[in-house]
Design an enzyme around this catalytic site. Sequence first.
Site, PDB file in Angstrom:
ATOM      1  N   ASN A   1      -4.496   5.681  17.812  1.00 15.76           N
ATOM      2  CA  ASN A   1      -3.610   6.656  18.467  1.00 15.76           C
ATOM      3  C   ASN A   1      -4.184   8.070  18.528  1.00 15.76           C
ATOM      4  OD1 ASN A   1      -3.241   6.833  15.673  1.00 15.76           O
ATOM      5  ND2 ASN A   1      -1.206   7.679  15.917  1.00 15.76           N
TER       6      ASN A   1
ATOM      7  N   GLU B   1      -2.349   5.093   4.738  1.00 16.18           N
ATOM      8  CA  GLU B   1      -1.441   5.885   5.589  1.00 16.18           C
ATOM      9  C   GLU B   1      -0.900   4.926   6.638  1.00 16.18           C
ATOM     10  OE1 GLU B   1      -0.607   8.900   4.975  1.00 16.18           O
ATOM     11  OE2 GLU B   1      -2.122   9.367   3.475  1.00 16.18           O
TER      12      GLU B   1
ATOM     13  N   CYS C   1       2.148   8.634  14.552  1.00 17.18           N
ATOM     14  CA  CYS C   1       2.909   8.107  13.412  1.00 17.18           C
ATOM     15  C   CYS C   1       4.000   9.077  12.985  1.00 17.18           C
ATOM     16  CB  CYS C   1       1.954   7.850  12.252  1.00 17.18           C
ATOM     17  SG  CYS C   1       0.934   9.283  11.872  1.00 17.18           S
TER      18      CYS C   1
ATOM     19  N   GLU D   1      -3.484  12.337   1.921  1.00 12.79           N
ATOM     20  CA  GLU D   1      -4.712  12.900   2.491  1.00 12.79           C
ATOM     21  C   GLU D   1      -4.520  14.411   2.596  1.00 12.79           C
ATOM     22  OE1 GLU D   1      -5.223  10.498   6.173  1.00 12.79           O
ATOM     23  OE2 GLU D   1      -6.773   9.469   5.019  1.00 12.79           O
TER      24      GLU D   1
HETATM   25  P1  NDP Z   1      -3.640  -1.504  12.899  1.00 20.35           P
HETATM   26  O1  NDP Z   1      -3.103  -1.655  11.534  1.00 20.35           O
HETATM   27  O2  NDP Z   1      -3.547  -2.640  13.833  1.00 20.35           O
HETATM   28  O3  NDP Z   1      -5.192  -1.114  12.845  1.00 20.35           O
HETATM   29  C1  NDP Z   1      -5.703   0.021  12.175  1.00 20.35           C
HETATM   30  C2  NDP Z   1      -7.190  -0.192  11.916  1.00 20.35           C
HETATM   31  O4  NDP Z   1      -7.349  -1.245  10.984  1.00 20.35           O
HETATM   32  C3  NDP Z   1      -7.988  -0.612  13.146  1.00 20.35           C
HETATM   33  O5  NDP Z   1      -9.282  -0.080  13.067  1.00 20.35           O
HETATM   34  C4  NDP Z   1      -7.973  -2.107  13.011  1.00 20.35           C
HETATM   35  O6  NDP Z   1      -8.987  -2.715  13.744  1.00 20.35           O
HETATM   36  C5  NDP Z   1      -8.181  -2.259  11.525  1.00 20.35           C
HETATM   37  N1  NDP Z   1      -7.799  -3.550  10.965  1.00 20.35           N
HETATM   38  C6  NDP Z   1      -6.920  -4.463  11.440  1.00 20.35           C
HETATM   39  N2  NDP Z   1      -6.877  -5.548  10.629  1.00 20.35           N
HETATM   40  C7  NDP Z   1      -7.738  -5.306   9.596  1.00 20.35           C
HETATM   41  C8  NDP Z   1      -8.121  -6.019   8.422  1.00 20.35           C
HETATM   42  N3  NDP Z   1      -7.634  -7.216   8.124  1.00 20.35           N
HETATM   43  N4  NDP Z   1      -9.031  -5.460   7.596  1.00 20.35           N
HETATM   44  C9  NDP Z   1      -9.523  -4.243   7.851  1.00 20.35           C
HETATM   45  N5  NDP Z   1      -9.211  -3.520   8.949  1.00 20.35           N
HETATM   46  C10 NDP Z   1      -8.305  -4.025   9.812  1.00 20.35           C
HETATM   47  O7  NDP Z   1      -2.957  -0.199  13.485  1.00 20.35           O
HETATM   48  P2  NDP Z   1      -3.073   0.360  14.966  1.00 20.35           P
HETATM   49  O8  NDP Z   1      -4.507   0.613  15.316  1.00 20.35           O
HETATM   50  O9  NDP Z   1      -2.239  -0.517  15.846  1.00 20.35           O
HETATM   51  O10 NDP Z   1      -2.384   1.801  14.799  1.00 20.35           O
HETATM   52  C11 NDP Z   1      -1.035   1.998  14.882  1.00 20.35           C
HETATM   53  C12 NDP Z   1      -0.394   2.074  13.518  1.00 20.35           C
HETATM   54  O11 NDP Z   1      -1.002   3.092  12.748  1.00 20.35           O
HETATM   55  C13 NDP Z   1       1.065   2.423  13.571  1.00 20.35           C
HETATM   56  O12 NDP Z   1       1.791   1.603  12.687  1.00 20.35           O
HETATM   57  C14 NDP Z   1       1.098   3.856  13.097  1.00 20.35           C
HETATM   58  O13 NDP Z   1       2.319   4.242  12.527  1.00 20.35           O
HETATM   59  C15 NDP Z   1      -0.005   3.875  12.110  1.00 20.35           C
HETATM   60  N6  NDP Z   1      -0.464   5.240  11.889  1.00 20.35           N
HETATM   61  C16 NDP Z   1      -0.190   5.854  10.691  1.00 20.35           C
HETATM   62  C17 NDP Z   1      -0.565   7.157  10.475  1.00 20.35           C
HETATM   63  C18 NDP Z   1      -0.316   7.828   9.159  1.00 20.35           C
HETATM   64  O14 NDP Z   1      -0.935   8.851   8.917  1.00 20.35           O
HETATM   65  N7  NDP Z   1       0.540   7.318   8.307  1.00 20.35           N
HETATM   66  C19 NDP Z   1      -1.238   7.935  11.522  1.00 20.35           C
HETATM   67  C20 NDP Z   1      -1.485   7.201  12.728  1.00 20.35           C
HETATM   68  C21 NDP Z   1      -1.099   5.899  12.890  1.00 20.35           C
HETATM   69  P3  NDP Z   1      -8.608  -3.303  15.214  1.00 20.35           P
HETATM   70  O15 NDP Z   1      -8.272  -2.149  16.056  1.00 20.35           O
HETATM   71  O16 NDP Z   1      -9.841  -3.986  15.620  1.00 20.35           O
HETATM   72  O17 NDP Z   1      -7.466  -4.246  14.985  1.00 20.35           O
END
Ligand code: NDP
Length: 480
Positions: free
Chosen positions: A150, A248, A282, A461
């Site tokens: 995002n 996070e 988020c 963080e």
């Molecule tokens: P995901 O959890 O799908 O993915 C996040 C990252 O983790 C990506 O790089 C993804 O790769 C990777 N990933 C997925 N599965 C695994 C695994 N088994 N092992 C290691 N890495 C993995 O989240 P999104 O990318 O869909 O992002 C949206 C989410 O992030 C929302 O829930 C949002 O709320 C949260 N978010 C939280 C924030 C915070 O600060 N709390 C800030 C911004 C977003 P790939 O893309 O290849 O699946």
Amino acid sequence: MEKILNYINGVLQEPSSKQYIDNYEPATGKVYSLVPDSDGQDVQLAVDAARGAFAEWSKTGLEERMMVMMKIADGIQSRFHEFVKAESKDNGKTIHLAAAMDIPRAISNFRFYASALQHFSSESHQTPGTAINYTLRQPVGIVGCISPWNLPLYLFSWKIAPALATGNCVVAKPSEITPYTAYLLSQVCIEAGLPKGVLNIVHGLGGKAGQAIIEHPEIKAISFTGGTETGKRIAATAAPMFKKLSLELGGKNPTLVFADCDFEETVAQTVRASFTNQGEICLCGSRVFVERSIYEKFKASFVARVKAMKVGDPNDSTTNLGAIVSKQHHEKVLGYIELARQEGGTILTGGNALKMDGRCSDGYFIAPTVIEGLDYNCRTQQEEIFGPVATLTPFDTEEEALTMANSVKYGLASSIWTNDLKRAHRVAEKIESGIVWINCWLLRDLRTPFGGVKASGVGREGGFEAMKFFTEAKNICIKS
Ligand code: NDP
């Protein structure tokens, strides 16, 4: 078709498998580049490189480390428009937002931690007449940084910068949905003279490259931002290996509007809080609770502003909302709007996919959607949608507002809109979230702790919190 490359041991290289994944431009629905489909072999190469670099990097003088990080920041700055265009193209966000928020904040992440490393200090404790203790803060070693789609470069750099500043070597994976600015960053790191192996960027799927990072026994800490379900899986793998974990995760953030707020400013800012970046932040306030005495007036004004927002080509400077990040996410958000209908919600505006003309005719667009009439504990109001969808719900008392605000499993951020200072403090204290904004939203001070409670994550963080995460405290006691 352009191929994005991994950055391992200071060199841009193909994945070991030579396999690639299609990278789509969400505004057009077309593939425009290819992302390495990396696997455990590439992660192993990255770990080997990081191990080789660690001894020297962890001993590098603070000023030297600062200088190279400043050069990285300058390198992004000097290619600012290229980064802005790339972020917008990869994610679907407007050019305007990438230029105003994502790229400047990524630059300041490097600048902030480059200077913070000179001011980071450790404690000493004297036991009078007996002993003196001092605490060393040593780098963890090789650390893994995994970030979502995002705010691609913004969140990627928010992890990498403190990890490097504290002397760690990094194996990082951006989301495979938005890899391009991480690729540009690897070019900048080479130009800036970052020693080889200090930062390694492995592109690919979460379940494959990401999972290999989580499972690798030599990677001692994981800083992850993403969905709550992914966070759970990561914790299940990493916790038994006793890795340090910073998670996070998702949010379903409440916005509490009291009748004594500054009305016009509150409407303008709460619309911004709901729909910035197509609601794909988020921290977005997706549940808006409004004191009943101003509910109808607020609703009319809020909906009128949302209706006036222009959805369209992210390249157009007059566009307010760009494209949803992917076809799959587009379908997920539309599915939630359908669910809201089934749960008895009334769509006040939006509620549908939008079809554009010309270049963007196959892009993934959704009209900003406002829904009312939903029970606060129905699925639409409880689950993270992460799109341009906000719900409006009236409340009668402060207690009721707090009950509804705290009813979700998440606890990332909240905002409170009131001119009653005592109430603002009272509600801020009782609300279950790691971040509370009063009469504002998304104001950033890099020194503050950032993170959530409940299912929104573990750890903080930002500022020295991140530097503490990326270091191990070793206490040394000397008898006097
Ligand atoms: P995901 O959890 O799908 O993915 C996040 C990252 O983790 C990506 O790089 C993804 O790769 C990777 N990933 C997925 N599965 C695994 C695994 N088994 N092992 C290691 N890495 C993995 O989240 P999104 O990318 O869909 O992002 C949206 C989410 O992030 C929302 O829930 C949002 O709320 C949260 N978010 C939280 C924030 C915070 O600060 N709390 C800030 C911004 C977003 P790939 O893309 O290849 O699946």
